[in-house]
Design a protein around this motif. Structure first.
Motif, PDB file in Angstrom:
ATOM      1  N   ASP A  57       0.826  -1.211   0.000  1.00  0.00           N
ATOM      2  CA  ASP A  57       0.000   0.000   0.000  1.00  0.00           C
ATOM      3  C   ASP A  57       0.855   1.254   0.000  1.00  0.00           C
ATOM      4  OD1 ASP A  57      -1.468   2.106   2.147  1.00  0.00           O
ATOM      5  OD2 ASP A  57      -2.719   1.373   0.506  1.00  0.00           O
ATOM      6  N   ALA A  58       2.014   1.169   0.634  1.00  0.00           N
ATOM      7  CA  ALA A  58       2.979   2.270   0.719  1.00  0.00           C
ATOM      8  C   ALA A  58       2.398   3.515   1.377  1.00  0.00           C
ATOM      9  CB  ALA A  58       3.523   2.626  -0.673  1.00  0.00           C
ATOM     10  N   GLY A  59       1.271   3.377   2.073  1.00  0.00           N
ATOM     11  CA  GLY A  59       0.655   4.519   2.745  1.00  0.00           C
ATOM     12  C   GLY A  59       0.055   5.547   1.808  1.00  0.00           C
ATOM     13  N   LEU A  60      -0.019   5.238   0.509  1.00  0.00           N
ATOM     14  CA  LEU A  60      -0.436   6.246  -0.461  1.00  0.00           C
ATOM     15  C   LEU A  60      -1.955   6.433  -0.513  1.00  0.00           C
ATOM     16  CD1 LEU A  60       2.033   5.507  -3.390  1.00  0.00           C
ATOM     17  CD2 LEU A  60       2.227   7.151  -1.513  1.00  0.00           C
ATOM     18  N   SER A  61      -2.717   5.414  -0.143  1.00  0.00           N
ATOM     19  CA  SER A  61      -4.163   5.596  -0.093  1.00  0.00           C
ATOM     20  C   SER A  61      -4.527   6.622   0.984  1.00  0.00           C
ATOM     21  CB  SER A  61      -4.865   4.258   0.178  1.00  0.00           C
ATOM     22  OG  SER A  61      -4.397   3.685   1.387  1.00  0.00           O
ATOM     23  N   GLN A  66      -5.797  12.220   3.000  1.00  0.00           N
ATOM     24  CA  GLN A  66      -5.351  13.284   3.898  1.00  0.00           C
ATOM     25  C   GLN A  66      -5.109  14.600   3.175  1.00  0.00           C
ATOM     26  OE1 GLN A  66      -1.983  14.482   3.910  1.00  0.00           O
ATOM     27  NE2 GLN A  66      -1.999  15.660   5.818  1.00  0.00           N
ATOM     28  N   ARG A  67      -4.819  14.541   1.893  1.00  0.00           N
ATOM     29  CA  ARG A  67      -4.452  15.738   1.133  1.00  0.00           C
ATOM     30  C   ARG A  67      -5.592  16.749   1.116  1.00  0.00           C
ATOM     31  NH1 ARG A  67       0.640  17.340  -0.703  1.00  0.00           N
ATOM     32  NH2 ARG A  67       0.413  18.645  -2.551  1.00  0.00           N
ATOM     33  N   HIS A  68      -5.266  18.005   1.381  1.00  0.00           N
ATOM     34  CA  HIS A  68      -6.297  19.049   1.386  1.00  0.00           C
ATOM     35  C   HIS A  68      -6.892  19.234  -0.015  1.00  0.00           C
ATOM     36  CE1 HIS A  68      -8.527  22.570   2.488  1.00  0.00           C
ATOM     37  NE2 HIS A  68      -7.857  23.325   1.642  1.00  0.00           N
ATOM     38  N   GLU A  69      -6.035  19.338  -1.002  1.00  0.00           N
ATOM     39  CA  GLU A  69      -6.479  19.433  -2.390  1.00  0.00           C
ATOM     40  C   GLU A  69      -5.663  18.444  -3.211  1.00  0.00           C
ATOM     41  OE1 GLU A  69      -6.078  23.399  -3.771  1.00  0.00           O
ATOM     42  OE2 GLU A  69      -7.678  24.211  -2.500  1.00  0.00           O
ATOM     43  N   ILE A  70      -6.306  17.810  -4.180  1.00  0.00           N
ATOM     44  CA  ILE A  70      -5.630  16.824  -5.006  1.00  0.00           C
ATOM     45  C   ILE A  70      -6.225  16.872  -6.404  1.00  0.00           C
ATOM     46  CG2 ILE A  70      -7.177  14.884  -4.479  1.00  0.00           C
ATOM     47  CD1 ILE A  70      -4.634  13.130  -4.321  1.00  0.00           C
ATOM     48  N   VAL A  75      -3.431  11.759  -8.532  1.00  0.00           N
ATOM     49  CA  VAL A  75      -4.033  10.460  -8.241  1.00  0.00           C
ATOM     50  C   VAL A  75      -3.558   9.415  -9.248  1.00  0.00           C
ATOM     51  CG1 VAL A  75      -6.185   9.190  -7.973  1.00  0.00           C
ATOM     52  CG2 VAL A  75      -6.049  11.551  -7.206  1.00  0.00           C
ATOM     53  N   SER A  76      -3.479   9.795 -10.520  1.00  0.00           N
ATOM     54  CA  SER A  76      -3.005   8.859 -11.543  1.00  0.00           C
ATOM     55  C   SER A  76      -1.558   8.458 -11.295  1.00  0.00           C
ATOM     56  CB  SER A  76      -3.145   9.488 -12.937  1.00  0.00           C
ATOM     57  OG  SER A  76      -4.507   9.681 -13.273  1.00  0.00           O
ATOM     58  N   THR A  77      -0.735   9.432 -10.938  1.00  0.00           N
ATOM     59  CA  THR A  77       0.666   9.130 -10.655  1.00  0.00           C
ATOM     60  C   THR A  77       0.786   8.194  -9.461  1.00  0.00           C
ATOM     61  OG1 THR A  77       1.335  11.282 -11.541  1.00  0.00           O
ATOM     62  CG2 THR A  77       2.913  10.133 -10.132  1.00  0.00           C
ATOM     63  N   LEU A  78       0.023   8.462  -8.403  1.00  0.00           N
ATOM     64  CA  LEU A  78       0.057   7.593  -7.226  1.00  0.00           C
ATOM     65  C   LEU A  78      -0.471   6.200  -7.559  1.00  0.00           C
ATOM     66  CD1 LEU A  78      -1.126   9.988  -4.363  1.00  0.00           C
ATOM     67  CD2 LEU A  78       1.199   9.255  -4.908  1.00  0.00           C
ATOM     68  N   ARG A 203       5.683  14.355  -4.490  1.00  0.00           N
ATOM     69  CA  ARG A 203       6.833  14.017  -3.657  1.00  0.00           C
ATOM     70  C   ARG A 203       6.480  14.074  -2.171  1.00  0.00           C
ATOM     71  NH1 ARG A 203      12.465  16.811  -4.959  1.00  0.00           N
ATOM     72  NH2 ARG A 203      12.025  15.578  -6.848  1.00  0.00           N
ATOM     73  N   GLU A 204       5.773  15.100  -1.762  1.00  0.00           N
ATOM     74  CA  GLU A 204       5.388  15.217  -0.356  1.00  0.00           C
ATOM     75  C   GLU A 204       4.444  14.087   0.048  1.00  0.00           C
ATOM     76  OE1 GLU A 204       3.030  18.334   2.600  1.00  0.00           O
ATOM     77  OE2 GLU A 204       3.719  19.003   0.627  1.00  0.00           O
ATOM     78  N   MET A 205       3.556  13.685  -0.859  1.00  0.00           N
ATOM     79  CA  MET A 205       2.631  12.590  -0.574  1.00  0.00           C
ATOM     80  C   MET A 205       3.382  11.263  -0.456  1.00  0.00           C
ATOM     81  SD  MET A 205      -0.366  13.823  -3.193  1.00  0.00           S
ATOM     82  CE  MET A 205      -1.588  12.636  -2.657  1.00  0.00           C
ATOM     83  N   LEU A 206       4.394  11.068  -1.300  1.00  0.00           N
ATOM     84  CA  LEU A 206       5.209   9.861  -1.212  1.00  0.00           C
ATOM     85  C   LEU A 206       5.953   9.809   0.118  1.00  0.00           C
ATOM     86  CD1 LEU A 206       6.686   9.739  -4.832  1.00  0.00           C
ATOM     87  CD2 LEU A 206       4.916   8.259  -3.889  1.00  0.00           C
ATOM     88  N   ARG A 207       6.436  10.960   0.562  1.00  0.00           N
ATOM     89  CA  ARG A 207       7.136  11.020   1.845  1.00  0.00           C
ATOM     90  C   ARG A 207       6.179  10.703   2.991  1.00  0.00           C
ATOM     91  NH1 ARG A 207       8.569  15.224   5.513  1.00  0.00           N
ATOM     92  NH2 ARG A 207      10.615  14.900   6.454  1.00  0.00           N
ATOM     93  N   PHE A 208       5.001  11.296   2.942  1.00  0.00           N
ATOM     94  CA  PHE A 208       3.983  11.026   3.955  1.00  0.00           C
ATOM     95  C   PHE A 208       3.647   9.530   3.976  1.00  0.00           C
ATOM     96  CE2 PHE A 208      -0.481  10.309   4.958  1.00  0.00           C
ATOM     97  CZ  PHE A 208      -0.656  11.003   6.148  1.00  0.00           C
ATOM     98  N   GLY A 209       3.416   8.957   2.783  1.00  0.00           N
ATOM     99  CA  GLY A 209       3.079   7.538   2.692  1.00  0.00           C
ATOM    100  C   GLY A 209       4.198   6.640   3.178  1.00  0.00           C
ATOM    101  N   GLY A 210       5.445   7.046   2.921  1.00  0.00           N
ATOM    102  CA  GLY A 210       6.572   6.239   3.364  1.00  0.00           C
ATOM    103  C   GLY A 210       6.665   6.144   4.875  1.00  0.00           C
ATOM    104  N   PHE A 211       6.500   7.272   5.559  1.00  0.00           N
ATOM    105  CA  PHE A 211       6.514   7.260   7.024  1.00  0.00           C
ATOM    106  C   PHE A 211       5.364   6.419   7.581  1.00  0.00           C
ATOM    107  CE2 PHE A 211       9.049  11.295   6.757  1.00  0.00           C
ATOM    108  CZ  PHE A 211      10.162  10.804   7.421  1.00  0.00           C
TER     109      PHE A 211
END
Length: 272
Positions: A57-61, A66-70, A75-78, A203-211
């Motif tokens: 899942d990588a925390g990306l869902s 959580q993202r305020h605006e997307i 979404v396609s990239t994720l 990039r910030e979303m990937l970092r959030f998901g990684g943690f």
């Protein structure tokens, strides 16, 4: 928002009640058809694969929720990142099949682990559509899909068990439920991915998901360690009995925690 929150929590709670009922029926019916060792084989493989499930899942869902605006590009990239990570997790699961069988001293685990590893790709494919459904707070839709997938998976498992497939009936049950849930969530989301976009701001979303993924992996390791030890040092029959007993014990707590967690995450994301 408060009304939707309360209504969503109630819907999810009812859905979890249905899930619990299906789980109890599954445990009762399949335990009458299959041997404890059949449950033990799948439990021993699953104890290791749960860790890979958190990685897939990588925390990306949750990052999408959580993202305020997307936007659609993000979404396609994720989505494609989830597919890639799910594919890697499936390949890692295949690579671990022989070491897991050697660790337990049980050759049957090789093919079972390989088969169950296919579920990571399904999870990766369904991760972003599921996140969009939760972001829109469509909890009734998710509950209906989950109930339907569990029911169909149970039906497939019972048919396979009656056909004499043994522990493979449990594998059929798990994979059937995962496939139906992935298809159901895709249809319910009404979303189709585009191409991954370089520089889309993920990039910030990937970092959030990684943690988040790292935290979940540690928690999963703690939850599964006892099952690994029982299977390794006590035996396959004990692993099957222990796995069924533990799932029945923790089911009531899970049914209360999951609705609160699922709804609160979406609500807090809206409030920020």
């Amino acid at each position: 928002l408060p009304r939707r929150s309360v209504r969503g929590g109630a819907v999810v709670l009812v859905g979890q009640g249905g899930n619990m009922a299906i789980g109890l029926v599954s445990a009762a019916v399949l335990a009458r058809i299959l041997d404890p060792a059949d449950f033990g084989i799948v439990a021993m493989a699953s104890a290791f694969l749960v860790l890979l499930g958190e990685f897939a899942d990588a925390g990306l869902s949750q990052a999408t929720i959580q993202r305020h605006e997307i936007n659609t590009s993000q979404v396609s990239t994720l989505f494609w990142v989830n597919v890639a990570v799910g594919t890697v997790a499936s390949l890692i699961g295949v690579g671990l099949a022989w070491p897991i069988a050697l660790f337990y001293g049980e050759p049957k685990l090789v093919m079972v682990t390989i088969a169950l590893s296919a579920g990571f790709l399904l999870s990766g494919i369904a991760a972003q559509p599921l996140a969009l459904v939760r972001r829109r707070m469509r909890f009734a839709t998710e509950a209906a899909v989950q109930l339907g997938s569990l029911a169909l998976g149970l039906a497939a498992g019972i048919v396979a068990a009656l056909a004499g497939l043994g522990y493979w009936a449990l594998v059929v049950q798990v994979l059937s439920a995962s496939l139906v849930q992935a298809l159901g969530i895709w249809i319910a989301s009404g979303w189709m991915p585009g191409r991954p976009v370089r520089g889309s701001g993920v990039r910030e979303m990937l970092r959030f998901g990684g943690f988040l993924s790292g935290t979940n992996i540690i928690a999963a390791f703690v939850r599964m360690s006892d099952r690994v030890l029982v299977g390794r040092f006590v035996g396959v029959d004990a692993a099957g009995l222990y796995d069924n007993a533990k799932r029945l014990v923790v089911v009531p707590v899970t049914q209360l925690n999951k609705p609160l967690t699922m709804v609160s995450r979406s609500v807090l994301a809206r409030l920020q």
